[in-house]
Design a protein around this motif. Structure first.
Motif, PDB file in Angstrom:
ATOM      1  N   ALA B  79       0.827  -1.219   0.000  1.00 24.30           N
ATOM      2  CA  ALA B  79       0.000   0.000   0.000  1.00 24.30           C
ATOM      3  C   ALA B  79       0.856   1.263   0.000  1.00 24.30           C
ATOM      4  O   ALA B  79       0.526   2.259   0.658  1.00 24.30           O
ATOM      5  CB  ALA B  79      -0.961   0.000   1.202  1.00 24.30           C
ATOM      6  N   ARG B  84       0.645   4.580  -5.152  1.00 19.22           N
ATOM      7  CA  ARG B  84      -0.804   4.764  -5.261  1.00 19.22           C
ATOM      8  C   ARG B  84      -1.146   6.116  -5.886  1.00 19.22           C
ATOM      9  O   ARG B  84      -1.976   6.198  -6.801  1.00 19.22           O
ATOM     10  CB  ARG B  84      -1.437   4.665  -3.870  1.00 19.22           C
ATOM     11  CG  ARG B  84      -2.934   4.791  -3.886  1.00 19.22           C
ATOM     12  CD  ARG B  84      -3.473   4.955  -2.483  1.00 19.22           C
ATOM     13  NE  ARG B  84      -4.931   4.997  -2.490  1.00 19.22           N
ATOM     14  CZ  ARG B  84      -5.648   5.392  -1.481  1.00 19.22           C
ATOM     15  NH1 ARG B  84      -5.065   5.763  -0.344  1.00 19.22           N
ATOM     16  NH2 ARG B  84      -6.955   5.410  -1.560  1.00 19.22           N
ATOM     17  N   SER B  88      -2.981   6.554  -9.477  1.00 16.98           N
ATOM     18  CA  SER B  88      -4.284   7.204  -9.452  1.00 16.98           C
ATOM     19  C   SER B  88      -4.279   8.456 -10.330  1.00 16.98           C
ATOM     20  O   SER B  88      -5.212   8.707 -11.104  1.00 16.98           O
ATOM     21  CB  SER B  88      -4.642   7.546  -8.006  1.00 16.98           C
ATOM     22  OG  SER B  88      -5.896   8.175  -7.953  1.00 16.98           O
ATOM     23  N   ASP B  89      -3.212   9.237 -10.201  1.00 22.07           N
ATOM     24  CA  ASP B  89      -3.076  10.453 -10.996  1.00 22.07           C
ATOM     25  C   ASP B  89      -3.088  10.125 -12.495  1.00 22.07           C
ATOM     26  O   ASP B  89      -3.815  10.747 -13.280  1.00 22.07           O
ATOM     27  CB  ASP B  89      -1.764  11.142 -10.605  1.00 22.07           C
ATOM     28  CG  ASP B  89      -1.534  12.408 -11.391  1.00 22.07           C
ATOM     29  OD1 ASP B  89      -2.402  13.298 -11.332  1.00 22.07           O
ATOM     30  OD2 ASP B  89      -0.490  12.504 -12.079  1.00 22.07           O
TER      31      ASP B  89
END
Lengths: 460, 460
Positions: B79, B84, B88-89
């Protein structure tokens, strides 16, 4: 074609053609050539630079929008918010391989197999369509004890060694090994009009190919066919055309593998999978491209007895196959297709688009045939003549592909003769998008008509 | 071993052993068996259920924490926030294939090749280590005109048909084809103490294997070796052991392919890549697992002349290979390794951990050898005896693996004799984590000592 390019590819950029691309793109291409080199081919005479996407649109760094009528991977749209949220959420929790117990893969697997006929009960995940085809061929070889594969003459099934071996569309340097035999695909433009005859003809060719393998001392293992024969030029009709050939394969002790990497996940509108339209029952089904909207996930769905026989005897473990993050993306894709009714959209927008293409082809004899189903459509270009020879015109297809690109509409060409316009947009394609495509196509055809023999195309 | 399980795997759950797992896990396993079936094996006598992760820790649904001392994929931690955010971007912008122009792949490729010796100038991306190995073998075959491959006797290189063909560690049912020849790996416990002799011995075996291929009429193409021989039991020393064998391969016109899927990306602390420690120059390098911290991305890095020769003649295109999202993940991984100095962490924590393992092995004769480099460590279990036979003890290795799991410390076992504890944690592993592992190991060894011959292990 550039002096160093010994291998032809449809719709590829030729760095040696001297086309003016502007300083920014030229500099980027030069760096790209240095570090990525010959294996990396760009689309179009003037490559498209992409910095952003949304739905069925792509945007270049200057903000100009391109209508994406080609990419099936972003099936629920570029930069899809639900996929993004699902992936981001899961990345914030955990992303392990499948040798620990997690809920997500079990939930998704049950949901996925419920979309298939009852006899297809199990699934194995991989990352790419190539890996899934490679695995399906391994399963078939294991359970049949044979290695012989029958494919269509211009098939494309992948890029691993085993899947490239069944992909003659990769070109003449991709020599097929002796355990592979090819058959001409049904040809909706040139086959006899009678549907039963086309099916019988195809079955007869498969029978001959199996005998050919046997005469080489190769035991027949499987018939693998893309359910809409995408790379053979898109054959969606007649729908019964695969049935008798599958019967032949079974009679010879082989499996039937349905390659759904391109037609699958609702693209055809009426059905989730292409094979359903043919009323045939595959032993194994291969899934890929759109499955995770761009996250690498693929799968083989198949008969329990085959999966168990293989899994008991052969160790198969794909580190990234079926990880929680890829499963999250795949789950979001199903959610989007179902909640936004994208299959119905594919059916209705696809029908409107096909009608528009038919209108154009009625007026312009260079369009030998417009065909397809749902949001997978093809336009076959021919040399107009009084005869019924339907001589393919790959040059015109290439001019139209590049002409559309100049109008910021993205498609490509494929098929045995490289003369079939390949229209395969994200399923969020709207009527307005279809109109934009049709208008642009009309304009390009008018322009290529007036410019006569003059062409910027450099392909054969 | 269960009646239906005809294939042994180290550290696998046996659904027929009747271990009580609790209602929740049992129900999930039953559903899993129905839809995923035999190909999907779980780790441990009592499988671990995972619902969340953070750094080097995994958490089960009850919130209990497990120390992950096994997984190299989440190299910068479970994680990881930077990975992340990057993924995500990019998912919010665009994620196309590489036939459109994008900056990200070019920027990353330049950065990646800068971490290699000057003669390795180009890169091709794929999604999994298997695909990268498969591609490297195709490149080698194309440029050498041969198909013969030499591998170590318990090698693991992948799961596609071509990469499984060079993976004898997949078990006896994974029959090797005639173009593959195996050599015994160097054995740091049993080889002559003199480093030069071990290297000469290994080179001699490679020479014999090449002659064996030639006697079968097979032209030699490549020697492929995992730079730390992970599945052969982890061989990190002597560091010069590969050099003479590589010279032999070259003399016979073959390439040397370094498989860095497990050792690569700083795991060994002192170097980015395992081959660097051997002062050998690979022709092709295969990268995988940790590259995207769980996002499927892999690569072949290689000599420009080889890549160009292949790329000019053979069409290779991997739809998901090098997409902006996978590149974003891979970029974040390099950022994390560099900004958090994780190579230095691997070196110092690894050294402390190895020292602790040495302490235990000094006290306990069942530990034949503790070895490794950086955060890739192995403990080889043997049957204590007055002789120097070093008889392997796979049963004890299995008991320790499962004993550690009961103390919520995750490792596994590997090696030719399946008797080597495999310790390969995320690079964010701390001194405190190392202490926790050492304490748990000490306890398990004490417990297995006092319980004498009594064991829950059901493997050979």
């Amino acid at each position: 074609m550039g002096a160093t390019d010994r291998m032809h590819m449809v719709n590829s950029f030729d760095p040696h053609a001297g086309v003016n691309l502007g300083q920014r793109a030229s500099a980027l291409i030069e760096r790209r050539q240095r570090v990525l080199g010959a294996p990396y081919r760009l689309f179009y005479e003037r490559p498209v630079e992409v910095s952003r996407g949304e739905g069925a649109l792509l945007f270049d760094p200057d903000g100009a929008d391109y209508l994406d009528a080609y990419n099936n991977v972003p099936v629920v749209g570029h930069a899809n918010a639900r996929v993004r949220a699902a992936v981001s959420d899961q990345l914030g929790r955990v992303n392990t391989h499948t040798r620990y117990l997690t809920d997500e893969i079990v939930d998704y697997s049950e949901r996925l197999v419920s979309l298939f006929p009852d006899h297809l009960e199990q699934v194995v995940f991989a990352c790419t369509g190539s890996e899934a085809v490679d695995l399906a061929l391994r399963i078939a070889a294991h359970v049949t004890g044979g290695s012989g594969i029958v494919i269509t003459a211009n098939a494309y099934h992948g890029t691993t060694q085993a899947s490239a071996a069944v992909s003659p569309s990769l070109g003449p340097n991709n020599t097929l090994p002796s355990h592979v035999a090819t058959v001409a695909a049904p040809d909706p433009l040139r086959d006899p009009a009678d549907d039963g005859t086309a099916a019988a003809l195809f079955a007869q060719r498969v029978e001959e190919a199996i005998r050919q393998l046997e005469s080489r001392g190769v035991t027949f293992s499987a018939l693998i066919v893309d359910s809409v024969l995408s790379s053979d030029g898109l054959v969606t009709h007649p729908t019964g055309v695969l049935g008798p050939a599958v019967d032949v394969a079974r009679r010879h002790g082989g499996l039937y593998i349905a390659d759904e990497v391109q037609p699958g996940f609702g693209r055809l509108g009426s059905t989730w999978w292409g094979f359903t339209r043919h009323s045939v029952a595959p032993d194994l089904v291969v899934l890929g491209k759109p499955m995770g909207n761009g996250l690498p996930i693929s799968a083989v769905v198949g008969r329990r007895d085959l999966m168990e026989a293989f899994g008991r005897d052969v160790r198969y473990f794909n580190t990234f196959g079926g990880t929680p993050v890829s499963i999250a993306a795949a789950t979001a894709v199903l959610d989007e297709i179902e909640s936004r009714d994208l299959r119905a959209n594919a059916a209705s927008v696809g029908a409107a688009l096909r009608e528009g293409l038919h209108d154009i082809s009625d007026r312009d004899p260079r369009l030998g045939q417009a065909r397809g189903e749902g949001l997978f459509l093809g336009v076959e270009f021919v040399q107009p003549a009084d005869t019924d020879e339907h001589l393919p015109d790959a040059r015109l297809a290439n001019r139209v592909v590049n002409g559309l690109r100049e109008k910021r509409v993205l498609v490509s060409a494929s098929g045995r003769y490289e003369n079939v316009l390949k229209i395969r947009p994200p399923l969020v394609f709207t009527r307005a998008h279809a109109d934009r495509l049709l208008t642009a196509l009309d304009e390009v055809l008018t322009e290529t008509s007036s410019s006569g023999g003059e062409t910027s195309g450099h392909h054969r």
